[in-house]
Design a protein around this motif. Structure first.
Motif, PDB file in Angstrom:
ATOM      1  N   CYS A 107       0.870  -1.694   0.082  1.00 21.00           N
ATOM      2  CA  CYS A 107      -0.563   0.102  -0.049  1.00 21.00           C
ATOM      3  C   CYS A 107       0.892   1.408  -0.330  1.00 21.00           C
ATOM      4  CB  CYS A 107      -1.147   0.229   1.559  1.00 21.00           C
ATOM      5  SG  CYS A 107      -0.353   0.552   2.523  1.00 21.00           S
ATOM      6  N   GLY A 108       1.881   1.333  -0.035  1.00 22.49           N
ATOM      7  CA  GLY A 108       2.683   2.378   0.470  1.00 22.49           C
ATOM      8  C   GLY A 108       2.692   4.118   1.301  1.00 22.49           C
ATOM      9  N   LEU A 109       2.766   4.104   1.352  1.00 22.84           N
ATOM     10  CA  LEU A 109       2.234   5.436   1.853  1.00 22.84           C
ATOM     11  C   LEU A 109       0.480   5.753   2.594  1.00 22.84           C
ATOM     12  CD1 LEU A 109       4.616   8.083   1.507  1.00 22.84           C
ATOM     13  CD2 LEU A 109       5.113   5.855   2.924  1.00 22.84           C
ATOM     14  N   GLY A 110      -0.182   5.045   1.413  1.00 22.40           N
ATOM     15  CA  GLY A 110      -1.679   4.630   1.992  1.00 22.40           C
ATOM     16  C   GLY A 110      -2.436   5.550   0.941  1.00 22.40           C
ATOM     17  N   TYR A 111      -2.159   6.519  -0.094  1.00 26.69           N
ATOM     18  CA  TYR A 111      -3.052   8.050  -0.768  1.00 26.69           C
ATOM     19  C   TYR A 111      -3.981   6.959  -1.566  1.00 26.69           C
ATOM     20  CZ  TYR A 111      -4.811  10.904  -4.761  1.00 26.69           C
ATOM     21  OH  TYR A 111      -5.380  11.121  -5.672  1.00 26.69           O
ATOM     22  N   PHE A 112      -3.564   5.459  -2.201  1.00 27.04           N
ATOM     23  CA  PHE A 112      -4.624   4.704  -2.992  1.00 27.04           C
ATOM     24  C   PHE A 112      -5.818   4.279  -1.955  1.00 27.04           C
ATOM     25  CE2 PHE A 112      -1.468   5.372  -6.652  1.00 27.04           C
ATOM     26  CZ  PHE A 112      -1.942   5.960  -6.582  1.00 27.04           C
ATOM     27  N   SER A 113      -5.072   4.065  -0.813  1.00 20.33           N
ATOM     28  CA  SER A 113      -5.453   2.834   0.448  1.00 20.33           C
ATOM     29  C   SER A 113      -7.352   4.186   0.152  1.00 20.33           C
ATOM     30  CB  SER A 113      -5.223   2.653   1.235  1.00 20.33           C
ATOM     31  OG  SER A 113      -4.221   1.741   1.419  1.00 20.33           O
ATOM     32  N   ALA A 114      -6.722   5.462   0.635  1.00 20.72           N
ATOM     33  CA  ALA A 114      -7.212   6.631   0.908  1.00 20.72           C
ATOM     34  C   ALA A 114      -8.609   6.632  -0.158  1.00 20.72           C
ATOM     35  CB  ALA A 114      -7.474   7.867   1.080  1.00 20.72           C
ATOM     36  N   VAL A 115      -8.409   6.496  -1.469  1.00 19.22           N
ATOM     37  CA  VAL A 115      -8.991   6.910  -2.771  1.00 19.22           C
ATOM     38  C   VAL A 115     -10.102   5.423  -2.906  1.00 19.22           C
ATOM     39  CG1 VAL A 115      -9.494   6.016  -5.254  1.00 19.22           C
ATOM     40  CG2 VAL A 115      -7.258   8.150  -4.177  1.00 19.22           C
ATOM     41  N   LEU A 116      -9.526   4.534  -2.515  1.00 19.43           N
ATOM     42  CA  LEU A 116     -10.301   3.294  -2.152  1.00 19.43           C
ATOM     43  C   LEU A 116     -11.712   3.118  -1.361  1.00 19.43           C
ATOM     44  CD1 LEU A 116      -7.489   0.500  -3.547  1.00 19.43           C
ATOM     45  CD2 LEU A 116      -9.466   0.922  -4.562  1.00 19.43           C
ATOM     46  N   SER A 117     -10.614   3.972   0.072  1.00 16.35           N
ATOM     47  CA  SER A 117     -11.704   3.153   1.394  1.00 16.35           C
ATOM     48  C   SER A 117     -12.930   4.578   0.520  1.00 16.35           C
ATOM     49  CB  SER A 117     -10.772   4.849   2.187  1.00 16.35           C
ATOM     50  OG  SER A 117     -12.004   5.228   2.976  1.00 16.35           O
ATOM     51  N   LYS A 118     -13.235   5.249  -0.152  1.00 17.63           N
ATOM     52  CA  LYS A 118     -13.703   6.574  -0.124  1.00 17.63           C
ATOM     53  C   LYS A 118     -14.959   5.573  -1.703  1.00 17.63           C
ATOM     54  CE  LYS A 118     -12.583  10.596   1.754  1.00 17.63           C
ATOM     55  NZ  LYS A 118     -14.027  11.282   2.412  1.00 17.63           N
ATOM     56  N   ILE A 119     -14.290   4.933  -2.385  1.00 16.21           N
ATOM     57  CA  ILE A 119     -15.163   3.932  -3.273  1.00 16.21           C
ATOM     58  C   ILE A 119     -16.327   2.938  -2.376  1.00 16.21           C
ATOM     59  CG2 ILE A 119     -15.293   2.830  -5.175  1.00 16.21           C
ATOM     60  CD1 ILE A 119     -12.916   4.340  -6.411  1.00 16.21           C
ATOM     61  N   VAL A 120     -15.473   1.990  -1.437  1.00 18.35           N
ATOM     62  CA  VAL A 120     -15.896   0.972  -1.091  1.00 18.35           C
ATOM     63  C   VAL A 120     -17.329   1.553   0.271  1.00 18.35           C
ATOM     64  CG1 VAL A 120     -14.741  -0.854  -1.669  1.00 18.35           C
ATOM     65  CG2 VAL A 120     -14.562   1.245   0.584  1.00 18.35           C
ATOM     66  N   GLY A 121     -16.613   2.886   0.378  1.00 14.18           N
ATOM     67  CA  GLY A 121     -17.518   3.608   1.454  1.00 14.18           C
ATOM     68  C   GLY A 121     -17.515   2.996   2.515  1.00 14.18           C
ATOM     69  N   PRO A 122     -18.272   3.412   3.946  1.00 11.24           N
ATOM     70  CA  PRO A 122     -18.801   2.940   4.907  1.00 11.24           C
ATOM     71  C   PRO A 122     -19.045   1.479   5.572  1.00 11.24           C
ATOM     72  CG  PRO A 122     -20.292   4.060   5.179  1.00 11.24           C
ATOM     73  CD  PRO A 122     -19.768   3.748   3.301  1.00 11.24           C
ATOM     74  N   LYS A 123     -19.416   0.728   4.670  1.00 11.25           N
ATOM     75  CA  LYS A 123     -20.108  -1.233   4.494  1.00 11.25           C
ATOM     76  C   LYS A 123     -18.490  -1.897   3.404  1.00 11.25           C
ATOM     77  CE  LYS A 123     -24.999   0.186   5.211  1.00 11.25           C
ATOM     78  NZ  LYS A 123     -26.495  -0.418   4.879  1.00 11.25           N
ATOM     79  N   GLY A 124     -18.009  -1.388   2.939  1.00  9.18           N
ATOM     80  CA  GLY A 124     -16.828  -1.768   2.888  1.00  9.18           C
ATOM     81  C   GLY A 124     -15.297  -1.776   3.352  1.00  9.18           C
ATOM     82  N   ARG A 125     -15.079  -2.386   3.208  1.00 11.90           N
ATOM     83  CA  ARG A 125     -13.479  -2.503   3.866  1.00 11.90           C
ATOM     84  C   ARG A 125     -11.840  -2.599   2.994  1.00 11.90           C
ATOM     85  NH1 ARG A 125     -16.581  -1.225   6.396  1.00 11.90           N
ATOM     86  NH2 ARG A 125     -16.926  -2.061   8.472  1.00 11.90           N
ATOM     87  N   VAL A 126     -11.153  -1.801   3.406  1.00  6.20           N
ATOM     88  CA  VAL A 126     -10.266  -1.863   2.625  1.00  6.20           C
ATOM     89  C   VAL A 126      -8.459  -2.339   3.421  1.00  6.20           C
ATOM     90  CG1 VAL A 126      -8.044  -1.005   1.569  1.00  6.20           C
ATOM     91  CG2 VAL A 126     -10.728  -0.124   1.576  1.00  6.20           C
ATOM     92  N   GLN A 127      -7.929  -3.574   2.605  1.00  3.49           N
ATOM     93  CA  GLN A 127      -7.010  -3.973   4.045  1.00  3.49           C
ATOM     94  C   GLN A 127      -5.422  -3.680   2.841  1.00  3.49           C
ATOM     95  OE1 GLN A 127      -7.217  -7.237   6.532  1.00  3.49           O
ATOM     96  NE2 GLN A 127      -5.121  -8.096   6.415  1.00  3.49           N
ATOM     97  N   ALA A 128      -5.300  -2.514   4.085  1.00  9.42           N
ATOM     98  CA  ALA A 128      -3.911  -2.436   3.265  1.00  9.42           C
ATOM     99  C   ALA A 128      -2.194  -3.096   4.072  1.00  9.42           C
ATOM    100  CB  ALA A 128      -3.644  -0.760   3.520  1.00  9.42           C
ATOM    101  N   ILE A 129      -2.316  -3.531   3.154  1.00 11.07           N
ATOM    102  CA  ILE A 129      -1.458  -4.600   3.583  1.00 11.07           C
ATOM    103  C   ILE A 129       0.636  -3.988   3.046  1.00 11.07           C
ATOM    104  CG2 ILE A 129       0.675  -6.901   3.585  1.00 11.07           C
ATOM    105  CD1 ILE A 129      -2.967  -8.354   3.184  1.00 11.07           C
ATOM    106  N   GLU A 130       1.361  -3.580   4.020  1.00  6.47           N
ATOM    107  CA  GLU A 130       2.614  -3.207   3.436  1.00  6.47           C
ATOM    108  C   GLU A 130       3.919  -3.947   4.275  1.00  6.47           C
ATOM    109  OE1 GLU A 130       5.640  -1.721   1.595  1.00  6.47           O
ATOM    110  OE2 GLU A 130       4.229  -0.761   1.082  1.00  6.47           O
ATOM    111  N   CYS A 131       3.770  -4.074   3.570  1.00 10.98           N
ATOM    112  CA  CYS A 131       6.073  -5.334   4.014  1.00 10.98           C
ATOM    113  C   CYS A 131       7.291  -4.157   4.940  1.00 10.98           C
ATOM    114  CB  CYS A 131       6.478  -6.172   3.308  1.00 10.98           C
ATOM    115  SG  CYS A 131       7.267  -5.233   2.057  1.00 10.98           S
ATOM    116  N   ASP A 132       6.913  -3.094   4.124  1.00 13.23           N
ATOM    117  CA  ASP A 132       8.304  -2.434   5.047  1.00 13.23           C
ATOM    118  C   ASP A 132       8.075  -1.700   6.025  1.00 13.23           C
ATOM    119  OD1 ASP A 132       9.590   0.530   5.264  1.00 13.23           O
ATOM    120  OD2 ASP A 132      10.674  -0.146   3.253  1.00 13.23           O
ATOM    121  N   GLU A 133       8.509  -1.435   6.885  1.00 15.29           N
ATOM    122  CA  GLU A 133       8.078  -1.669   8.373  1.00 15.29           C
ATOM    123  C   GLU A 133       7.590   0.057   8.623  1.00 15.29           C
ATOM    124  OE1 GLU A 133       8.583  -2.212  12.952  1.00 15.29           O
ATOM    125  OE2 GLU A 133       9.823  -2.953  11.766  1.00 15.29           O
ATOM    126  N   ARG A 134       8.822   0.529   8.059  1.00 15.34           N
ATOM    127  CA  ARG A 134       8.734   2.523   8.240  1.00 15.34           C
ATOM    128  C   ARG A 134       7.770   3.402   7.567  1.00 15.34           C
ATOM    129  NH1 ARG A 134      14.619   4.014   7.265  1.00 15.34           N
ATOM    130  NH2 ARG A 134      14.090   2.383   5.087  1.00 15.34           N
TER     131      ARG A 134
END
Length: 264
Positions: A107-134
């Protein structure tokens, strides 16, 4: 209209026209999610998709980010944010909709996670996985206000949680991981860039169809290589099928795999 609001409107219009975006929810999300909130403070190192070198923005005005540009996350590693037009195209192609469960791998820094969050809405879910701890820690901070997004620091090749309607892989892999295929719900869609060591390859859209899968090579791509465990060798016939699919991009390649690939 302020300069920033006008710049955001132009940004959405640019991507919409370039990629012929059909999803109104996607366009609304691109217009409302502030890209600057998912980056370190500016000035920023940016470049167009055709450029080889970065240029530094004149200042920290977020207007400079309202364009179809890559932004350096780690210039030394050549790690950038995703190109907005490319990932908007993929999200549109995957037909992400309201109430969907979406898994992002890388997911990197999460920009597209936020975009997806808006699309799926409050009844949808986004699981953003990132292997780089920082990166995962920064994404979790940036996405704190997005209640339907869960940021996970982990290996997207080991565990992605519950079955998903859509899985988007934001890094290059040599093959689709069996876990991703198993985790697709009926009619679920997977987008995975299949690449070699030079980062070049093809983005493959895979759709679950009954007991099998339909694959389509949708676009040539150059992308940062992914990391993950459990990518063991596939059956030779299956591996050959995936390789033929990626080699044919950007031509439209379709095939059905039901355990083993067909020749169609």
């Amino acid at each position: 209209m302020s300069d920033l609001a006008a710049a955001r409107a132009r940004y959405v219009e640019l991507i919409s026209k370039r990629e012929r975006i059909s999803s109104t929810r996607l366009l609304e999300a691109l217009g409302t999610v502030p890209r600057e909130k998912f980056l370190a403070k500016g000035p920023w190192r940016i470049k167009t998709e055709a450029a080889r070198n970065y240029r530094l923005t004149p200042d920290a005005d977020p207007v400079h980010l309202q364009d179809n540009v890559l932004v350096a996350i780690d210039a030394r590693r050549k790690l950038d944010t995703g190109l907005p037009s490319l990932w908007a195209h993929f999200i549109d192609l995957l037909d992400v909709g309201e109430k969907d469960r979406v898994v992002q791998i890388g997911c990197g820094l999460g920009y597209f996670s936020a975009v997806l969050s808006k699309i799926v809405g409050p009844k949808g879910r986004v699981q953003a996985i990132e292997c780089d701890e920082r990166l995962a820690a920064r994404a979790a901070t940036y996405l704190g206000a997005y209640r339907n997004v869960a940021v996970v620091h982990g290996d997207g090749c080991e565990d992605i949680g519950e079955p998903a309607d859509v899985i988007i892989v934001h890094a290059g892999f040599s093959q689709p991981h069996p876990l991703w295929l198993r985790s697709l719900r009926p009619r679920g869609r997977l987008l995975v860039p299949l690449t070699q060591r030079d980062r070049e390859g093809a983005a493959l859209k895979i759709t679950r169809k009954g007991r099998g899968f339909e694959a389509e090579a949708v676009q040539q791509i150059r992308i940062f290589p992914g990391q993950g465990r459990g990518l063991t060798a596939l059956d030779d016939r299956v591996a050959d099928w995936w390789q033929r699919a990626s080699a044919l991009a950007p031509l439209r390649f379709r095939g059905i795999a039901q355990g083993l690939p067909s020749d169609g």
